[in-house]
Design an enzyme around this catalytic site. Structure first.
Site, mmCIF file in Angstrom:
data_model
loop_
_atom_site.group_PDB
_atom_site.id
_atom_site.type_symbol
_atom_site.label_atom_id
_atom_site.label_comp_id
_atom_site.label_asym_id
_atom_site.label_seq_id
_atom_site.Cartn_x
_atom_site.Cartn_y
_atom_site.Cartn_z
ATOM 1 N N TYR A 90 49.063 38.436 32.975
ATOM 2 C CA TYR A 90 49.210 39.290 34.163
ATOM 3 C C TYR A 90 50.617 39.186 34.754
ATOM 4 O O TYR A 90 51.016 40.045 35.548
ATOM 5 C CB TYR A 90 48.165 38.933 35.228
ATOM 6 C CG TYR A 90 46.743 39.380 34.884
ATOM 7 C CD1 TYR A 90 46.411 39.758 33.593
ATOM 8 C CD2 TYR A 90 45.767 39.429 35.847
ATOM 9 C CE1 TYR A 90 45.118 40.156 33.268
ATOM 10 C CE2 TYR A 90 44.470 39.829 35.543
ATOM 11 C CZ TYR A 90 44.148 40.187 34.246
ATOM 12 O OH TYR A 90 42.868 40.582 33.944
ATOM 13 N N LYS B 17 41.062 31.309 23.348
ATOM 14 C CA LYS B 17 40.921 32.071 22.099
ATOM 15 C C LYS B 17 41.884 31.405 21.116
ATOM 16 O O LYS B 17 42.806 32.037 20.570
ATOM 17 C CB LYS B 17 41.236 33.555 22.361
ATOM 18 C CG LYS B 17 40.942 34.483 21.199
ATOM 19 C CD LYS B 17 39.468 34.708 20.928
ATOM 20 C CE LYS B 17 39.295 35.551 19.672
ATOM 21 N NZ LYS B 17 37.881 35.665 19.235
ATOM 22 N N ASP C 201 34.984 34.867 23.521
ATOM 23 C CA ASP C 201 33.944 35.823 23.115
ATOM 24 C C ASP C 201 32.576 35.139 23.125
ATOM 25 O O ASP C 201 31.587 35.684 23.620
ATOM 26 C CB ASP C 201 34.267 36.473 21.758
ATOM 27 C CG ASP C 201 34.748 35.495 20.707
ATOM 28 O OD1 ASP C 201 34.936 34.296 21.010
ATOM 29 O OD2 ASP C 201 34.934 35.929 19.545
ATOM 30 N N ASP D 93 39.392 36.542 34.964
ATOM 31 C CA ASP D 93 39.143 37.819 35.637
ATOM 32 C C ASP D 93 37.877 38.448 35.058
ATOM 33 O O ASP D 93 36.967 38.869 35.786
ATOM 34 C CB ASP D 93 40.367 38.730 35.423
ATOM 35 C CG ASP D 93 40.295 40.015 36.217
ATOM 36 O OD1 ASP D 93 39.514 40.085 37.187
ATOM 37 O OD2 ASP D 93 41.032 40.962 35.865
ATOM 38 N N ASP E 128 33.680 38.436 36.694
ATOM 39 C CA ASP E 128 32.889 39.650 36.963
ATOM 40 C C ASP E 128 31.537 39.537 36.273
ATOM 41 O O ASP E 128 30.493 39.866 36.846
ATOM 42 C CB ASP E 128 33.607 40.908 36.449
ATOM 43 C CG ASP E 128 34.442 41.592 37.523
ATOM 44 O OD1 ASP E 128 35.024 40.875 38.356
ATOM 45 O OD2 ASP E 128 34.510 42.837 37.518
HETATM 46 C C1 IPM Z 1 40.314 40.252 40.845
HETATM 47 C C2 IPM Z 1 40.781 41.671 40.711
HETATM 48 C C3 IPM Z 1 42.297 41.683 40.638
HETATM 49 C C4 IPM Z 1 42.711 40.891 39.425
HETATM 50 C C5 IPM Z 1 42.945 43.081 40.622
HETATM 51 C C6 IPM Z 1 42.500 43.915 41.790
HETATM 52 C C7 IPM Z 1 44.436 42.998 40.541
HETATM 53 O O1 IPM Z 1 40.193 42.248 39.585
HETATM 54 O O2 IPM Z 1 40.677 39.600 41.839
HETATM 55 O O3 IPM Z 1 39.568 39.789 39.983
HETATM 56 O O4 IPM Z 1 42.811 41.438 38.331
HETATM 57 O O5 IPM Z 1 42.920 39.707 39.550
HETATM 58 MG MG MG Z 2 38.697 41.079 38.697
#
Ligand code: IPM
Ligand code: MG
Length: 360
Positions: free
Chosen positions: A140, A191, A223, A247, A251
């Site tokens: 990133y 990975k 994975d 990230d 989620d």
């Molecule tokens: C998170 C979000 C952010 C990230 C975005 C909004 C830049 O997805 O905090 O997980 O990728 O870190």
């Molecule tokens: Mg995120």
């Protein structure tokens, strides 16, 4: 002495959920917590007002504050902009500017929400895992990056995955130290079979692990980790991983707990100064409708009190108040189950404040 909290509502549902978190902070202030709240623009809201996703004033306020509370950034309105000046850059700029390299993302299932998960209740019952995500390095932030024309005259996009030894070592230590306080199991996700940068990650984590003999260290490819998180998530205690893998996996982990609308996060520097935010985004599809779940943001305030403001007692009370409203059957639409009362953002925030005030 009063502690200062920089409040950065951001975009989409950000202002709505942050408003509820502010009510919680004001309730604590009335009960004797000495805090001052200062508000500033970030993300798309800042672009509209100043042309920049992270105005200098906002970064200065965040740096001067004892802690930062952020809502969410981004939305379709700003998607046509160059990636270098999009709302998300405001968030990444805050993380980098404040050296918030350690992102703690707990995924805890509240017993009251056992049926809100898309997974079978017995797979997720009592789930309590912590994802430690590296937040200021990796792909990133790696240079070079961009979109260019290559030697054959074709356009190509490129990014760089790079981790220095010190960057890996410091996040590994956060992982080991977090595990020490829990079930003493750390799984490092990489990975290493394909990416040299994460083969190196694995080597460094293994070396650092020698300093923590009481923590059981394991390694897993990302994975496989994604599969294991839905197959048998309770095998994990603490997971430590790179910026991008963290990230994605966080989620995924959020849905084990019923809703991404429930999960708070802390992003910390080396001295536990931090920025606190829900892990969900700005949800433009429901923005302005008084529908969003404010609990992830309210629980982020609890993390702030615990990690940065040294007020664990108030943190416990907020978490207890959230449990109370869930036990009372209140649900925003994201965690709706049949037979429960659907409440709005404001009603949920008010209910938490009432429950909290009863315990103050
Ligand atoms: C998170 C979000 C952010 C990230 C975005 C909004 C830049 O997805 O905090 O997980 O990728 O870190
Ligand atoms: Mg995120």
């Amino acid at each position: 002495m009063s502690q200062t909290i920089a409040i950065l509502p951001g975009d989409g549902i950000g202002p709505e959920i942050v408003a509820e978190a502010k009510k919680v902070l004001h309730a604590l202030k009335s009960a004797g917590l000495t805090i001052e709240l200062d508000e500033a623009l970030v993300g798309g809201a800042a672009i509209d007002a100043t042309g920049k996703p992270l105005p200098d004033d906002t970064l200065a306020l965040a740096k001067a504050a004892d802690a930062v509370l952020l809502g969410a950034v981004g939305g379709p309105k700003w998607e046509p902009l160059d990636i270098a000046i999009r709302p998300e850059k405001g968030l990444l700029g805050l993380r980098a500017g404040l050296n918030l390299f350690a992102n703690l993302r707990p995924a805890i299932l509240y017993p009251e929400l056992a049926n809100a998960s898309t997974l079978k209740a017995d797979v997720v019952a009592d789930l309590d895992i912590l994802i430690v995500r590296e937040l200021t390095g990796g792909i990133y932030f790696g240079q070079p990056r961009g979109i260019r024309t290559n030697g054959k005259g074709e356009q190509e996009g490129f990014n760089t995955l790079i981790y220095s030894e010190s960057e890996i070592e410091r996040i590994a230590r956060v992982g080991f130290e977090s595990a020490q306080k829990r079930q003493k199991r750390l799984c490092s996700i990489d990975k290493a079979n394909v990416l040299e940068a994460t083969e190196f990650w694995r080597n460094v984590v293994t070396r650092v692990g020698k300093d923590y003999p009481e923590v059981e260290l394991s390694h897993m490819y990302v994975d496989n980790a994604a599969m294991q998180l839905v197959r048998n998530p309770k095998q994990f205690d603490v997971m430590v991983t790179t910026n991008m893998f963290g990230d994605i996996l966080s989620d995924l982990a959020s849905m084990l707990t019923g809703s991404i609308g429930m999960l708070p996060s802390a992003s910390l520097d080396a001295n536990n100064k931090g920025m606190y935010e829900p892990i969900h985004g700005s949800a433009p599809d429901i923005a302005g409708q008084n529908k969003a779940n404010p609990l992830a943001t309210i629980l982020s305030v609890a993390m702030m009190l615990r990690y940065s403001l040294n007020q664990a007692k108030f943190a416990d009370l907020i978490e207890a108040a959230v449990k109370q409203v869930l036990a009372n059957g209140l649900r925003t639409s994201d965690i709706q189950e049949s037979g429960q009362k659907t409440v709005s953002t404001v009603e949920m925030g008010d209910a938490v404040v009432v429950a909290l005030q009863a315990s103050l």
